[in-house]
Write a protein that holds these residues in place. Structure first.
Motif, mmCIF file in Angstrom:
data_model
loop_
_atom_site.group_PDB
_atom_site.id
_atom_site.type_symbol
_atom_site.label_atom_id
_atom_site.label_comp_id
_atom_site.label_asym_id
_atom_site.label_seq_id
_atom_site.Cartn_x
_atom_site.Cartn_y
_atom_site.Cartn_z
ATOM 1 N N VAL A 47 4.283 13.278 32.200
ATOM 2 C CA VAL A 47 3.638 11.986 31.917
ATOM 3 C C VAL A 47 2.212 11.978 32.451
ATOM 4 C CG1 VAL A 47 3.626 9.556 32.602
ATOM 5 C CG2 VAL A 47 5.725 10.595 31.749
ATOM 6 N N LEU A 48 2.030 12.506 33.665
ATOM 7 C CA LEU A 48 0.732 12.365 34.323
ATOM 8 C C LEU A 48 -0.273 13.426 33.898
ATOM 9 C CD1 LEU A 48 1.732 11.304 37.923
ATOM 10 C CD2 LEU A 48 0.691 9.927 36.127
ATOM 11 N N PHE A 49 0.218 14.496 33.258
ATOM 12 C CA PHE A 49 -0.674 15.612 32.979
ATOM 13 C C PHE A 49 -1.928 15.212 32.183
ATOM 14 C CE2 PHE A 49 -2.073 19.461 30.811
ATOM 15 C CZ PHE A 49 -2.345 20.237 31.927
ATOM 16 N N PRO A 50 -1.812 14.460 31.079
ATOM 17 C CA PRO A 50 -3.019 14.076 30.351
ATOM 18 C C PRO A 50 -4.009 13.267 31.211
ATOM 19 C CG PRO A 50 -1.109 13.695 29.000
ATOM 20 C CD PRO A 50 -0.595 14.043 30.364
ATOM 21 N N PHE A 51 -3.474 12.465 32.133
ATOM 22 C CA PHE A 51 -4.362 11.715 33.027
ATOM 23 C C PHE A 51 -5.149 12.683 33.900
ATOM 24 C CE2 PHE A 51 -1.067 8.793 31.898
ATOM 25 C CZ PHE A 51 -1.674 7.557 31.873
ATOM 26 N N LEU A 52 -4.397 13.591 34.512
ATOM 27 C CA LEU A 52 -5.010 14.563 35.416
ATOM 28 C C LEU A 52 -6.019 15.433 34.671
ATOM 29 C CD1 LEU A 52 -4.804 15.628 38.311
ATOM 30 C CD2 LEU A 52 -3.169 17.317 37.480
ATOM 31 N N PHE A 53 -5.614 15.886 33.484
ATOM 32 C CA PHE A 53 -6.470 16.781 32.706
ATOM 33 C C PHE A 53 -7.792 16.096 32.347
ATOM 34 C CE2 PHE A 53 -7.782 17.976 28.367
ATOM 35 C CZ PHE A 53 -8.303 19.217 28.664
ATOM 36 N N SER A 54 -7.712 14.864 31.818
ATOM 37 C CA SER A 54 -8.951 14.206 31.419
ATOM 38 C C SER A 54 -9.793 13.861 32.648
ATOM 39 C CB SER A 54 -8.659 12.948 30.603
ATOM 40 O OG SER A 54 -7.888 12.053 31.344
ATOM 41 N N PHE A 55 -9.124 13.549 33.768
ATOM 42 C CA PHE A 55 -9.867 13.214 34.981
ATOM 43 C C PHE A 55 -10.724 14.400 35.441
ATOM 44 C CE2 PHE A 55 -9.930 13.111 39.724
ATOM 45 C CZ PHE A 55 -10.798 12.030 39.867
ATOM 46 N N THR A 56 -10.111 15.582 35.547
ATOM 47 C CA THR A 56 -10.871 16.729 36.049
ATOM 48 C C THR A 56 -11.820 17.275 34.982
ATOM 49 O OG1 THR A 56 -9.110 18.240 35.422
ATOM 50 C CG2 THR A 56 -9.078 17.417 37.674
ATOM 51 N N ALA A 57 -11.381 17.250 33.699
ATOM 52 C CA ALA A 57 -12.273 17.753 32.647
ATOM 53 C C ALA A 57 -13.525 16.894 32.559
ATOM 54 C CB ALA A 57 -11.549 17.783 31.305
ATOM 55 N N GLY A 58 -13.388 15.621 32.930
ATOM 56 C CA GLY A 58 -14.530 14.719 32.897
ATOM 57 C C GLY A 58 -15.626 15.139 33.868
ATOM 58 N N PHE A 59 -15.282 15.947 34.867
ATOM 59 C CA PHE A 59 -16.286 16.400 35.836
ATOM 60 C C PHE A 59 -16.951 17.703 35.410
ATOM 61 C CE2 PHE A 59 -13.656 13.732 38.627
ATOM 62 C CZ PHE A 59 -14.649 12.959 39.192
ATOM 63 N N LYS A 60 -16.348 18.402 34.450
ATOM 64 C CA LYS A 60 -16.854 19.727 34.086
ATOM 65 C C LYS A 60 -18.075 19.626 33.180
ATOM 66 C CE LYS A 60 -12.224 21.763 34.171
ATOM 67 N NZ LYS A 60 -11.147 22.270 33.314
ATOM 68 N N THR A 61 -18.732 20.783 32.986
ATOM 69 C CA THR A 61 -19.732 20.852 31.928
ATOM 70 C C THR A 61 -18.995 21.151 30.629
ATOM 71 O OG1 THR A 61 -20.001 23.215 32.228
ATOM 72 C CG2 THR A 61 -21.466 21.796 33.500
ATOM 73 N N SER A 62 -19.629 20.865 29.488
ATOM 74 C CA SER A 62 -18.984 21.113 28.199
ATOM 75 C C SER A 62 -18.527 22.557 28.085
ATOM 76 C CB SER A 62 -19.965 20.832 27.065
ATOM 77 O OG SER A 62 -19.784 19.545 26.607
ATOM 78 N N LEU A 63 -19.395 23.460 28.527
ATOM 79 C CA LEU A 63 -19.101 24.890 28.442
ATOM 80 C C LEU A 63 -17.826 25.226 29.202
ATOM 81 C CD1 LEU A 63 -21.187 26.465 26.851
ATOM 82 C CD2 LEU A 63 -21.879 27.577 28.991
ATOM 83 N N GLU A 64 -17.701 24.596 30.365
ATOM 84 C CA GLU A 64 -16.556 24.865 31.221
ATOM 85 C C GLU A 64 -15.267 24.361 30.579
ATOM 86 O OE1 GLU A 64 -17.400 23.362 35.116
ATOM 87 O OE2 GLU A 64 -15.555 24.255 35.908
ATOM 88 N N VAL A 65 -15.352 23.212 29.880
ATOM 89 C CA VAL A 65 -14.149 22.678 29.220
ATOM 90 C C VAL A 65 -13.656 23.667 28.172
ATOM 91 C CG1 VAL A 65 -13.225 20.796 27.819
ATOM 92 C CG2 VAL A 65 -14.886 20.294 29.597
ATOM 93 N N TYR A 66 -14.590 24.290 27.463
ATOM 94 C CA TYR A 66 -14.215 25.184 26.366
ATOM 95 C C TYR A 66 -13.809 26.576 26.830
ATOM 96 C CZ TYR A 66 -15.752 21.844 22.873
ATOM 97 O OH TYR A 66 -15.858 20.742 22.084
#
Lengths: 306, 287
Positions: free
Chosen positions: B37-56
């Protein structure tokens, strides 16, 4: 239905009064907003949909009657069969993958002596999240480029998959999200059912030496069965109307493998500007779903509790 | 006999080695569900701190190399998230209010005032519930873009949302039952005091069902807060769009790290509300 009986009792006790026009005026003034709005928003559009399905219509207006031409063109389009096969697949997959999950979760949450309300809130959380926002995040979890799911499976040596671009995987991938989105609400309904079971039944079963599994099988599940049946019908109704998931995640692709009836209605109406064929689609959907909806209404009346 | 406080297993069983093992298995399953349940929350939270390049970047990197708080500030400002939340609150709040006004009035009439043809009206409302709204979307859209006789268009107007949101067969039927279950003496006493039907609506019917109305309103609000297709068709002007519609449109033009940060922000208010309102929602589903 309890309402009916209340009515007949009233009629028996009170002699039939002459119609009081003043009360009638108040009664209809109170009903007026609802009647006007329902007519405008529901009844008139339903009537129009049936009419449109026999006409050539675009956003600019009606161009004339075409008889059964819209239906012929709809049935002549191979997409029609693909879409309904997809719907059947969605429904079967969601029942296979999703219908057991809330039962198991509710049973366990109800058994927990501590943390019960914490898990309950947690499981319900996705229900509160706007679907589109959740889907935007899920799309990136599944993504072929930098999708974290592939990254996670890579740790266990599993090859990266094109979750939403592979026709074999796209539907199950979407059903997983549907379960994520919807299980919490169903869990709450089952929990309210579990709380109604008298503890004396379990007490007696324990004294008779029944194992925990047997108690679940002989006491818990029969008590839930009415709710389970109703939720199953509701699930069929909801899943058949799936739109947002394929709209945002796949746009119906790959090769129409995730295209749903509502998505097809949307595309036909707003992208191809053919409201006539879209209405023929709507009528075919209305007939199929209304059958299930009526089933639901009857079942709910039989078991008033949900 | 005192009602024993127990679940499927008694407290004594729960403490036995076997019970402890079963309890541990329950906890394990629930913990896995919680992570899911919490994974999408956690994922978007930390991905929000990354650079675009890092997300990809391929591979499993949940935590960002550098915590770019600026992403969240950017998303908040450039997406005008305050505006988004206000719009959604106006759309959903107004919709719920309209729904409550229309439904309580209709239900009161059906339950107490015995209008001629009451059973027919009731049946028609019930049947409407059985017809999926999506099936008549197209004519409804045409009506809202060009109201019959008046030629008013509700595109880019919250009225285009409030008017359809006001119709809830479910709420009317539940409230009709609730009003019917109010014991007669309440109304008879008010009648002796010379209260009119209108006065009894405000002084008897509404106060006695207020907690039910609150729960129904809350459930409706949750549903309308996340509504997508109808606001997407009606609200074309970005200044008016709700959270769902705006974020969906933004994903086409903005970099991924920003809209994942925006998505996480959009998930926060419901999450906070969940932990405050849990007990109320729980009660509400057993109506």
């Amino acid at each position: 239905m309890s309402v009916k009986t209340a009515d007949t009792i009233e009629n028996m006790n009170e002699p039939r009064l002459r119609i009081n026009w003043k009360t009638q005026r108040t009664a209809y003034l109170f009903l007026l907003p609802a009647l006007v709005l329902f007519a405008l928003i529901c009844w008139y559009p339903i009537f129009k949909t049936i009419l449109f399905s026999f006409q050539e219509v675009s956003l600019q207006g009606v161009r004339g009657w075409v008889g059964f031409e819209n239906y012929k063109r709809m049935l002549g389009n191979p997409v029609f069969y693909t879409v309904w096969r997809n719907t059947l697949n969605y429904v079967l997959l969601s029942i296979a993958m999703g219908s057991m999950v809330p039962i198991v979760l509710a049973l366990m949450i109800n058994e927990m002596r501590r943390l019960s309300s914490f898990f309950q809130t947690l499981v319900y959380l996705p229900v509160l999240i706007p679907v589109v926002v959740a889907l935007i995040v899920w799309r990136q979890i599944y993504a072929p480029e930098g999708g974290i799911l592939n990254g996670l499976l890579g740790i266990f040596g599993i090859e990266p998959q094109l979750w939403l671009q592979n026709p074999a995987l796209a539907k199950p991938a979407i059903v997983v999200i549907m379960t994520w989105l919807g299980a919490g609400g169903t869990v709450l309904i089952y929990l309210s059912g579990l709380r109604e079971i008298p503890p004396e039944l379990y007490e007696a079963a324990e004294l008779d030496g029944f194992s925990v599994l047997k108690r679940i099988w002989l006491i818990t599940l029969p008590h839930l069965s009415a709710r389970i049946k109703i939720m199953l019908v509701l699930q069929i109704i909801f899943v058949s109307q799936v739109f947002t998931e394929p709209f945002i995640l796949t746009a119906g692709g790959p090769a129409n493998s995730t295209r749903s009836p509502v998505l097809e209605i949307y595309d036909t109406a707003f992208n191809q500007n053919n409201f006539g064929i879209a209405s023929a689609w709507s009528v075919s959907m209305l007939v199929i779903l209304a059958a299930f909806s009526i089933l639901y209404v009857f079942m709910q009346k039989k078991h008033q509790e949900v | 006999m005192a009602v024993p406080n127990r679940g499927i297993m008694s407290n004594a069983e729960w403490r036995s080695p076997k019970g402890r093992f079963i309890g541990f298995m329950y906890l394990l399953v629930l913990a896995i569900a919680a992570i899911f349940v919490l994974f999408p929350f956690l994922f978007s939270f930390t991905a929000g701190f990354k650079t675009s390049l890092e997300v990809y970047r391929p591979g499993f990197h949940l935590l960002p190399e550098k915590w770019n708080w600026q992403n969240y500030v950017d998303a908040w400002q450039r997406f005008k998230m305050v505006r988004m939340f206000i719009n959604t609150a106006i759309a959903a709040g107004g919709g719920v209010l309209a729904q409550i006004i229309v439904s309580t009035m209709a239900a009161y009439s059906l339950a107490r005032l015995r209008p001629i043809g009451k059973n027919v009206i009731r049946a028609v409302i019930l049947i409407t519930m059985a017809v999926p709204g999506i099936a008549y979307l197209v004519p409804r859209y045409m009506i809202m873009t060009n109201l019959p006789f008046l030629n008013i268009s509700f595109v880019n107007s919250f009225w285009g949302l409030w008017i359809p949101y006001a119709c809830s067969s479910f709420m009317i039927l539940v409230l009709t039952n609730a009003f019917e279950q109010i014991p007669k003496p309440f109304f008879e006493l008010a009648q002796v005091d010379g209260a009119s039907d209108v006065r009894m609506f405000f002084m008897v019917a509404l106060p006695l069902t207020s907690s039910l109305i609150l729960v129904l309103g809350l459930l409706a609000f949750i549903g309308l807060w996340g509504d997508f297709l109808w606001p997407y068709l009606i609200l074309r002007n970005s200044e008016l769009q709700t959270v769902s519609v705006r974020l969906y449109t933004l994903t086409r033009t903005f970099p991924i790290n920003l809209y994942l940060a925006g998505s996480f922000i959009a998930m926060l208010p419901p999450t906070i509300a969940a932990f405050f309102l849990c007990s109320r929602i729980k009660g509400g589903l057993t109506i």
